[in-house]
Write a protein that holds these residues in place. Structure first.
Motif, PDB file in Angstrom:
ATOM      1  N   LYS A  35      -4.590  -0.053 -16.848  1.00  0.00           N
ATOM      2  CA  LYS A  35      -4.165  -1.349 -16.179  1.00  0.00           C
ATOM      3  C   LYS A  35      -5.288  -2.190 -15.909  1.00  0.00           C
ATOM      4  O   LYS A  35      -6.726  -2.040 -16.339  1.00  0.00           O
ATOM      5  CB  LYS A  35      -4.223  -0.638 -14.376  1.00  0.00           C
ATOM      6  CG  LYS A  35      -2.973   0.267 -14.370  1.00  0.00           C
ATOM      7  CD  LYS A  35      -2.667   1.233 -12.945  1.00  0.00           C
ATOM      8  CE  LYS A  35      -1.845   1.952 -13.064  1.00  0.00           C
ATOM      9  NZ  LYS A  35      -1.197   2.784 -12.216  1.00  0.00           N
ATOM     10  N   GLN A  45      -4.252  -5.360 -11.570  1.00  0.00           N
ATOM     11  CA  GLN A  45      -3.139  -4.537 -11.086  1.00  0.00           C
ATOM     12  C   GLN A  45      -3.999  -3.567  -9.921  1.00  0.00           C
ATOM     13  O   GLN A  45      -3.025  -2.966  -9.392  1.00  0.00           O
ATOM     14  CB  GLN A  45      -2.603  -3.807 -12.934  1.00  0.00           C
ATOM     15  CG  GLN A  45      -1.601  -4.884 -13.014  1.00  0.00           C
ATOM     16  CD  GLN A  45      -1.261  -4.404 -14.418  1.00  0.00           C
ATOM     17  OE1 GLN A  45      -2.310  -4.199 -15.248  1.00  0.00           O
ATOM     18  NE2 GLN A  45      -0.001  -5.010 -15.220  1.00  0.00           N
ATOM     19  N   GLN A  74       1.950  -9.293 -15.346  1.00  0.00           N
ATOM     20  CA  GLN A  74       1.388  -7.900 -14.827  1.00  0.00           C
ATOM     21  C   GLN A  74       1.731  -7.544 -13.690  1.00  0.00           C
ATOM     22  O   GLN A  74       1.770  -6.106 -13.390  1.00  0.00           O
ATOM     23  CB  GLN A  74      -0.031  -8.064 -14.926  1.00  0.00           C
ATOM     24  CG  GLN A  74      -0.380  -8.824 -16.068  1.00  0.00           C
ATOM     25  CD  GLN A  74      -2.143  -8.446 -15.799  1.00  0.00           C
ATOM     26  OE1 GLN A  74      -2.690  -7.979 -15.022  1.00  0.00           O
ATOM     27  NE2 GLN A  74      -2.747  -8.511 -17.239  1.00  0.00           N
ATOM     28  N   LEU A  75       2.542  -8.011 -12.648  1.00  0.00           N
ATOM     29  CA  LEU A  75       3.324  -7.652 -11.213  1.00  0.00           C
ATOM     30  C   LEU A  75       4.200  -8.203 -11.439  1.00  0.00           C
ATOM     31  O   LEU A  75       4.881  -8.946 -10.618  1.00  0.00           O
ATOM     32  CB  LEU A  75       1.949  -8.514 -10.151  1.00  0.00           C
ATOM     33  CG  LEU A  75       0.978  -7.904 -10.233  1.00  0.00           C
ATOM     34  CD1 LEU A  75       0.080  -9.060  -8.838  1.00  0.00           C
ATOM     35  CD2 LEU A  75      -0.016  -6.506 -10.161  1.00  0.00           C
TER      36      LEU A  75
END
Length: 366
Positions: free
Chosen positions: A40, A44, A74-75
């Motif tokens: 991650k 994150q 990423q989110l």
């Protein structure tokens, strides 16, 4: 959890992270990299940490407009409207002002946590306890709070917070101290003096306050910034918000929240915290906290043979094989386009080396 419905989080994710060159570059900076080898990115990990404080609907990512796609990728569960895009890099005060006025327009009773996207916190339970303590205090008092990290060594790479000694006028509790001054990064002699004194903490750049308190502080101490972003109160949280920001944000002064507000305000408090914190500001600081083998090597790659190699940080692309012999105290980083082999003791030169590469060979190396 204190005041959950009124708690909002601002995660600042617009920096370039130039000290982590060549892995951190303008197009893919440090906060988006799995720099710890955990699967991650730092962004994150930070986002997941704050899901223990409030819902994802109340977490905002402040980032440069060029990183909008990276944040969304990423989110993916983050609401699109919660990615606040800065059209220019104007330091932390303008982005915090923008987000604070936007949130205050939504919820005048909001309490706000401001945190960097690229720091390491190992003691998450302790961290969450300190944050909730701060939220409780900020919700009841006109106060600007910062987490202060209890120093473990005389570090010259951090700014320091000096707090007042125990005094009935200033001592709120054993956990909350009145700030006397913010100190610049010190010399080694001065850092040793701070450590011996015991009234100094590292400034981690993690802040807690109510939207009312921070807006009052902007109006009092940074009126130019206040007037600029107050002008959007009828526009925030509408379809016209980004146009307003694109037009007005670049007009704001380039200044940090420390200089604009905290060094001027007289209602600043700190909570000393031992939370296993590192700002991961340099390759050496990453090496310090990373998992290491019996020879103090931190290796983030799969196919490698080391011979007579000690105290090195080694990061290679997936599938890249390496045989390394006779290296001691070196940073060895291959991002696929650039190979860096540099003494750890000279890592303060890396930022300049990166600039020279760009000057000599073009912006592909930026």
């Amino acid at each position: 959890m204190t005041g959950t419905n009124n708690t909002y989080v601002l995660i600042m994710a617009g920096g370039v992270g130039s000290r982590f060159w060549p892995k951190s570059r303008n197009h893919f900076p440090k906060q988006f990299i799995d720099i710890l080898g955990l699967g991650k990115s730092l962004l994150q990990l930070t986002y997941e940490r704050f899901l223990n404080i409030c819902s994802n609907e109340q977490i905002y990512i402040l980032t440069n407009e060029s990183y909008a796609g990276l944040v969304a990728e990423q989110l993916p569960e983050l609401l699109e409207n919660n990615i606040l895009l800065e059209p220019s890099r104007n330091n932390t005060a303008p982005c915090i002002a923008y987000a604070s006025y936007k949130i205050h327009q939504q919820n005048p009773n909001a309490n706000i946590i401001v945190a960097p996207s690229d720091h390491l916190i190992l003691k998450e339970d302790v961290f969450l306890g300190k944050i909730n303590l701060a939220l409780n205090f900020a919700s009841k008092n006109d106060a600007l709070l910062t987490l202060g990290i209890e120093p473990s060594r005389p570090d010259t790479g951090y700014g320091y917070i000096k707090y007042k000694r125990m005094d009935s006028e200033y001592q709120i509790s054993n956990d909350i101290k009145k700030v006397e001054a913010f100190m610049e990064k010190p010399s080694l002699d001065k850092a040793n003096e701070y450590l011996r004194n015991g009234d100094y903490l590292w400034n981690a750049g993690i802040f807690i306050w109510s939207s009312k308190s921070i807006i009052n502080a902007f109006e009092l101490h940074a009126p130019l910034i206040s007037e600029l972003f107050k002008g959007g109160l009828s526009i925030y949280n509408t379809n016209s918000e980004q146009n307003f920001i694109n037009e007005n944000y670049p007009k704001s002064p380039n200044i940090s929240i420390d200089y604009a507000i905290l060094e001027k305000a007289d209602n600043v408090y700190t909570i000393p915290a031992d939370i296993g914190w590192s700002d991961l500001g340099t390759w050496a600081s990453l090496h310090e906290v990373a998992n290491k083998d019996g020879y103090e090597n931190s290796v983030n790659c799969d196919i490698i043979t080391l011979k007579n190699t000690n105290n090195c940080l080694i990061q290679l692309p997936p599938g890249k094989a390496a045989v390394i012999k006779g290296m001691e105290n070196f940073i060895i980083v291959d991002d696929g386009k650039v190979l860096l082999i540099y003494p750890k003791s000279d890592e303060q030169e890396i930022k300049q080396v990166a600039n020279e590469m760009v000057a000599n060979f073009g912006k592909d190396f930026q």
